[in-house]
Design a protein around this motif. Structure first.
Motif: not given
Length: 188
Positions: A74-83, A115-120, A146-151
């Protein structure tokens, strides 16, 4: 007993296998079936890339295994929220018992493909100094999506193209050995 920081790549016959780095002394990786001719020992005189570290690795190639344990990356996205800008620290946090390495970013958000199995629901919704790795004490805080499965991922090793970018449909995972249609390597 510690890992290594360099992006370890070895030559197996005519193929280059990327093992990558590790925060542990041993790493098992899986690749597509058909890889042959891996060396049993690798050091600065024989790994790919020209790094000159004093590390030495024993390489063990395991048998091909069945393709029954296809895993979701899955795609994991970190978004900074304090700035409203990026960050300089190497952002890392734990999702489902595995470390996610986001790194630093010049923009407010950054995505990686696991780079590993990841549940939502394996990742925390908020990451800050109370739950990131590295002991940093900055006031930054991030939302994690955490996004949907990408592959599908079969095991641990990423297959790279000639520009060191993961190929579409690469097979990857860190951590425990799983059944996969793949050859296995351990580096320690």
């Amino acid at each position: 007993n510690h890992g290594w920081g360099m992006n370890l790549r070895i030559k197996c016959g005519t193929d280059t296998v990327t093992i990558g780095n590790s925060d542990r002394q041993t790493k098992t990786v899986y690749s597509n079936a058909g890889i042959k001719g891996c060396p049993s020992n690798v050091d600065k005189n024989s790994w790919v890339g020209g790094d000159r570290y004093g590390d030495r690795f024993d390489i063990t190639m395991g048998p091909c295994q069945s393709e029954q344990a296809v895993q979701c990356r899955r795609t994991v996205t970190a978004t900074r929220l304090d700035a409203n800008h990026g960050w300089g620290m190497p952002l890392e946090f734990v999702c489902g018992g595995n470390v996610v390495h986001i790194g630093s970013s010049g923009s407010r958000d950054k995505s990686i493909t696991s780079t590993f199995k990841l549940d939502g629901d394996d990742c925390p919704a908020r990451v800050d100094k109370s739950n990131w790795r590295g002991g940093h004490t900055y006031g930054d805080w991030f939302s994690v999506d955490v996004g949907p499965c990408v592959g599908a991922a079969l095991g641990d090793a990423v297959e790279y193209d000639h520009e060191d970018k993961p190929k579409l449909g690469s097979k990857t995972k860190l951590g425990k050995k799983t059944d996969a249609s793949a050859n296995t390597w351990k580096a320690w």
